[in-house]
Design an enzyme around this catalytic site. Sequence first.
Site, PDB file in Angstrom:
ATOM      1  CB  CYS A  14       3.880  -5.127 -29.278  1.00  0.00           C
ATOM      2  SG  CYS A  14       3.319  -5.370 -30.975  1.00  0.00           S
ATOM      3  CB  CYS A  17       3.005  -1.444 -33.201  1.00  0.00           C
ATOM      4  SG  CYS A  17       1.669  -2.513 -32.629  1.00  0.00           S
ATOM      5  CB  CYS A  81     -12.955  40.886 -48.271  1.00  0.00           C
ATOM      6  SG  CYS A  81     -11.477  40.312 -49.153  1.00  0.00           S
ATOM      7  CB  CYS A  84      -8.508  38.730 -45.974  1.00  0.00           C
ATOM      8  SG  CYS A  84      -8.384  40.314 -46.838  1.00  0.00           S
ATOM      9  CG  ASP A 484     -33.167   7.862 -20.618  1.00  0.00           C
ATOM     10  OD1 ASP A 484     -33.506   6.676 -20.689  1.00  0.00           O
ATOM     11  OD2 ASP A 484     -32.701   8.381 -19.586  1.00  0.00           O
ATOM     12  CG  ASP A 681     -30.382  11.770 -17.314  1.00  0.00           C
ATOM     13  OD1 ASP A 681     -30.778  10.750 -17.913  1.00  0.00           O
ATOM     14  OD2 ASP A 681     -30.343  11.865 -16.075  1.00  0.00           O
ATOM     15  CG  ASP A 685     -29.268   8.284 -21.714  1.00  0.00           C
ATOM     16  OD1 ASP A 685     -29.902   7.257 -21.993  1.00  0.00           O
ATOM     17  OD2 ASP A 685     -29.595   9.064 -20.813  1.00  0.00           O
TER      18      ASP A 685
END
Length: 788
Positions: A14, A17, A81, A84, A484, A681, A685
Site C-alpha cells: 500500500c 508502505c 593463486c 588473486c 516419505d 517426491d 513433501d
Amino acid sequence: MGQSVQFAVGGMTCAGCAARIEKVLGRLDGVQATVNFATQRVQATVQDGGASVADVVEAVRKTGFTVETQTADLALTGMTCAGCAARIEKVLNSLPAVEAGVNFATERAHVVYVPGLTDVQTMIEHVEKAGYGASLYKQAEQQDVKAQRHAEWRRELYGFVVAAVLSLPFVWEMGGMVVGAHVMLPQTVQLVLAAIVQFWCGRHLYQRAWHAVRSGAATMDVLVVLGTSIAFGFSAIVVLFGLHQPVYFEASAIIITLILLGRLLEARARAQTAAGMESLLKLQPKIAHVDQNGVVTDQPVEQVKVGTLFVVRPGESVPVDGVVLDGASDVNEAMLTGESLPELKQKGSTVFAGTLNQTGALRVQATKVGADTALAAIVRMVEQAQGSKASVQRLADKVAAVFVPAVLVLAVVTFLLGWALTGSASWSLVSAVSVLVIACPCSLGLATPTAIMVGTGQGAQAGILFRNADALEQARKLTTMVMDKTGTLTEGHPVVTDVQAEPGVATADLLALAAALEQNSEHPLAKAVRDHAAASGVQPVAMTQFKAIPGQGVMAQVGEDVVRLGSPRFLEQSGLQIAQTLVADWQGQGKTVIAVAKSQQILGYFALADKVRDEAKRAITLLHQMGVSVTMLTGDNERAAQMVARQVGITDVVAGVLPNQKAEKIAALKAAGGCVGMVGDGINDAPALASANVSFAIGAGADIALDTADVVLVRSSLMGLVNALSLSRATVSKIRQNLFFAFIYNILGLPLAAFGLLDPIVAGAAMAMSSVSVVSNSLLLRRWKPQG
C-alpha cells in the site's frame, strides 16, 4: 557532489508502505529519497560524506521489505593463486550492494547484486582495473574461452621451454659440484642467461605482480618476483662492480623455471577436474534432422523450436527433449540417470537431449529446447555447485587473505635477524629469498574447490545432482534419514499383485472383461488393470451401456449380460456373495481389492498395491550400516505404512501426518541434536524438504520437490541416496587430506627456510609441486564408483 540511484523494492502492499520507507531513509545523513508505490521503486540521492548506498539498501531491508536482486557469473582470467581470488572478491564486494564469491579452481565469480545500483559492465571494469580479465560467463561461449586459454597455455609452455634450456647450464654446474667437479660458468655468461630467464621468460610474473601491487594487493606473483629479483639483483651488482661475493644466478633462473613448470602442470591438472562436465556437454549433437512435411533436412540444434518434428537415427544422440510419435528403439540414458541398461522408447515415451539412440529410428516432437532441456538443467546445477563454496573453504580463504603479507613480514625479519646474528648479509639474503619462494597459498585455495569439482562431476555422471557445495559437504554428517512412503519407498503407482479367478473361469477371460470395464477410466487402479491385461497379451472385449458409480465401481452390458467391477462392498450391495476370507487376507496385507461379476456370478478378484521399490530394502540396510537411522513419515494410514516398513526394514514409522506436520517432525528431530536428511517426491513433501539439513528429491517427483531439494536423484532409485552419502564422505575426506597437505607444507617449509635450512631452488621446486599434488589428490576421487 552526490550519487543518484534507484532500485526495486518487494513487499510493498500500500501507499503507507512507501511512506514508511521514505521516512526511514529520510533519517539517514545526506540522503534524499522518494518511493513510488506504483512502480515499486526507490529513487535516492546520496550526498558525499553522508550515508552510503549500502546504508540505504540495508535501511530498506531492516524496515521489513526486500530489495530485489539479480545474479551473474563472471568468467575470470589472470588469476595465479588464491590471493588473486581474494583480491577480486574484495574488489567486487566493495561495489554498492554486491555480494560476490570467487572460485579460484573454476575461475569464475558468482555475484548477487541490486540492479540500478551497479551492473555487470561496472563489475567487469573494476576487475580489469585490478589487473585481471573478466567477462560475463556464458556456456555457449566457453569454447572460445577454452581456445583462448589453450593459446595462453601454449605461450606459457614456450616460455617454460626457453627457460628450461637456458637453465640447463646452471643445472650442469650444480651437478658437477655434487660429484666434486667444480665447473663454473663465467659470471658474465651467468648474468646473460639468468637475465633472459628473469625478464623475458618471467615477464608475465612481473606483469601480474605489478597489477597486484598497483591495486594494493599482495599475491603469490609478488612473492616470486620479489624473491627472484633480490637474488638476481644482488648477483648482478656483484658481477658489475667486481665484488668478492658469491652469486645466486642459478637460484633466480631455476626458481622461475620451476614455477613456470608448476603453473603448467597445475593448469593441466585443473583442466582434468572439469573433464566430467565437458564430457556431458559433448553429448548433445550440433545438428538435428528436422522433418518438414516429410522432407528431412539438417539444422543447427539452436534453431530447433518447441513443436518441431525431428528424426533420430540408430547410433545418434537425441538433440533436444521430446516425445516419441513413431518408432521404437532402445535408448541409453546413462549420461542422464547413471543407469547402464538401455530403456525401450516407443510412441508416447519421453526422450532427453544427449541420450544415445541404439537400435531403431525414432520420429520425435520437441518439447523442451535450449536451456530448458534436462541436460542443460543438469549442467546448470553442477556448475552452480562447482562455483559455490563449502563452509570449510571459508577458513582457507581467510588464511590465504593474510598469508602473503605475513610472509613478507617474515622474510624481512629473517633477513634482519639473520644478518644481526650471523654477520653474513649474503646468507641472510638467501634465507629471506627461500622464505619468499617457499610460501604458496595456492594449495590452500585449491584444496576445497578442486575436490568439489571432481565430486560434483562424479555425482552428475552417476545421476546425483548436488545443488551446492554445502549440500555435498553436509550430507556426510547425516545421522537420521526421513523418508516419505508413496513415490519414495514405493513406486508411486498401484500395480496388480494378485489375480484369483473363480473355478471354471479362465484368467484370460477375467482379464478381458476387467480391461473392457476399465478402458474408459483414468483412475490409477483402472490403469493398473489395463496395464496388467496388456502385459498378459489380453485384449478387452466389446461392451455397451457403460456406467460409472463414483467411489464404488463401474458396470456395462456385454452381450446379454450385465458385468460389474468394483469394491467388494459395491458387489455385495448388488446381492452377490463375496469370498470374505480371501478379501480379508489381501486387505490385511495392505492391498486394495476389486472384484468382477457377470450377471449374478462372481468371476474373480484382483489385488492391487503400490509396489515397494526393488532396491528399497538393500538401500535401507546400507544406510543402517553407514550409521544412519531411518524414519518413515507418511500421510497414509498406519496399517499401510507398517506393511511397507516391514518389507524394507524400517522400525520407526510415523503415519497419518499432514504436510505441515512433516516439517514439524523434521524440526523436532533437529532440535534433538540430529543432523536430518529428508527424501521425498511430491508437492506435500516440499515443506519437510525445506526444513531438513540436507534434502533429497527423487528425480521422477513433482517439480516443486525438485526445486526445493538440495540433492536430486535423477535415477529415481534409493541407491542414489546411499551413493550420495558415500560420495559426500569421499569428497570431504579428500578436502581434509588436501588441507592437511597444504597446511603442513607451509608449517614445515617456512621455519626451515627462515633458519636457512632450505635452499631457494629446493623451495622453488617444493612450491611448484605443492599445488600440483593437491589437485592430483583431488583427481583420485575419479576412482569413486557408485553402488548399483
